[in-house]
Design a protein around this motif. Structure first.
Motif, short mmCIF file in Angstrom:
data_model
loop_
_atom_site.label_atom_id
_atom_site.label_comp_id
_atom_site.label_asym_id
_atom_site.label_seq_id
_atom_site.Cartn_x
_atom_site.Cartn_y
_atom_site.Cartn_z
N UNK A 16 37.58 -17.88 66.99
CA UNK A 16 36.41 -17.84 67.88
C UNK A 16 35.25 -18.63 67.28
N UNK A 17 35.04 -18.48 65.98
CA UNK A 17 33.95 -19.20 65.33
C UNK A 17 34.20 -20.71 65.34
N UNK A 18 35.45 -21.11 65.13
CA UNK A 18 35.79 -22.53 65.20
C UNK A 18 35.56 -23.07 66.61
N UNK A 19 35.94 -22.27 67.60
CA UNK A 19 35.73 -22.66 68.99
C UNK A 19 34.24 -22.82 69.29
N UNK A 20 33.44 -21.90 68.79
CA UNK A 20 31.99 -21.99 68.98
C UNK A 20 31.43 -23.26 68.33
N UNK A 21 31.80 -23.51 67.07
CA UNK A 21 31.31 -24.71 66.39
C UNK A 21 31.71 -25.98 67.13
N UNK A 22 32.96 -26.05 67.57
CA UNK A 22 33.40 -27.22 68.33
C UNK A 22 32.67 -27.31 69.67
N UNK A 23 32.46 -26.17 70.30
CA UNK A 23 31.79 -26.15 71.60
C UNK A 23 30.35 -26.61 71.54
N UNK A 24 29.59 -26.12 70.55
CA UNK A 24 28.18 -26.53 70.47
C UNK A 24 28.07 -27.99 70.03
N UNK A 90 30.86 -19.53 76.96
CA UNK A 90 32.26 -19.90 77.20
C UNK A 90 33.15 -19.70 75.98
N UNK A 91 32.60 -19.82 74.78
CA UNK A 91 33.44 -19.74 73.58
C UNK A 91 33.53 -18.35 72.97
N UNK A 93 31.62 -15.52 74.48
CA UNK A 93 31.32 -14.51 75.48
C UNK A 93 29.93 -13.89 75.45
N UNK A 94 29.02 -14.44 74.67
CA UNK A 94 27.65 -13.93 74.69
C UNK A 94 26.94 -14.56 75.89
N UNK A 95 26.41 -13.72 76.76
CA UNK A 95 25.76 -14.17 77.98
C UNK A 95 24.62 -15.14 77.70
N UNK A 96 24.42 -16.06 78.62
CA UNK A 96 23.26 -16.95 78.51
C UNK A 96 21.96 -16.14 78.56
N UNK A 97 22.01 -14.96 79.14
CA UNK A 97 20.84 -14.08 79.17
C UNK A 97 20.49 -13.55 77.79
N UNK A 98 21.45 -13.58 76.87
CA UNK A 98 21.22 -13.05 75.53
C UNK A 98 21.31 -14.15 74.47
N UNK A 99 21.11 -15.37 74.91
CA UNK A 99 21.11 -16.51 73.99
C UNK A 99 19.75 -17.18 74.05
N UNK A 100 19.22 -17.49 72.90
CA UNK A 100 17.96 -18.21 72.80
C UNK A 100 18.18 -19.47 71.98
#
Length: 124
Positions: A16-24, A90-91, A93-100
């Motif tokens: 999941x962390x690799x997916x996040x890093x690749x995604x951002x 998407x990577x 599952x943290x909602x855009x409402x809870x992302x800054x």
């Protein structure tokens, strides 16, 4: 450039962390045409008990700090914010409402790059 620091709660898998890093990374490339060779990103994991959101300790959230060389306009910055938020959702599952997303523009003289010189001295 940019340099991304992504704070997320502990508990995500290595995949999941690799997916996040690749995604951002891809989000930055797609939204502001950042060259892959100049992108940097790292994850910082925060225990949920060390986070409070709207008075709720342990609420899941993501916080992304982005350092950029000055020069991007408001539309480019808005596209970057939206793309990064969407990538987190998407990577992992943290909602855009809870992302800054916090953007910080750096003057070319205030950023050291490869070779230990300023971005300005390197011709950026």
């Amino acid at each position: 450039m940019p340099i991304l620091t992504i704070q997320i709660p502990t508990g995500y898998s290595k995949a999941q962390k690799a997916s996040l890093l690749n995604g951002v990374t891809q989000a930055a490339i797609d939204s502001i045409q950042a060259p892959l060779a100049s992108l940097r990103a790292n994850l910082v994991e925060i225990p949920p008990e060390n986070t409070i959101v709207s008075g709720e300790i342990g609420q899941t959230m993501a916080l992304i700090y982005v350092a950029l060389i000055v020069g991007r306009d408001e539309a480019q910055k808005a596209a970057l914010i939206a793309a990064l938020s969407k990538s987190v959702q998407e990577t992992i599952g943290i909602s855009t409402q809870h992302t800054r997303v916090l953007l910080h523009d750096l003057e070319k003289t205030d950023l050291g790059v490869a070779g230990g010189i300023s971005a300005k001295a390197s011709g950026r």
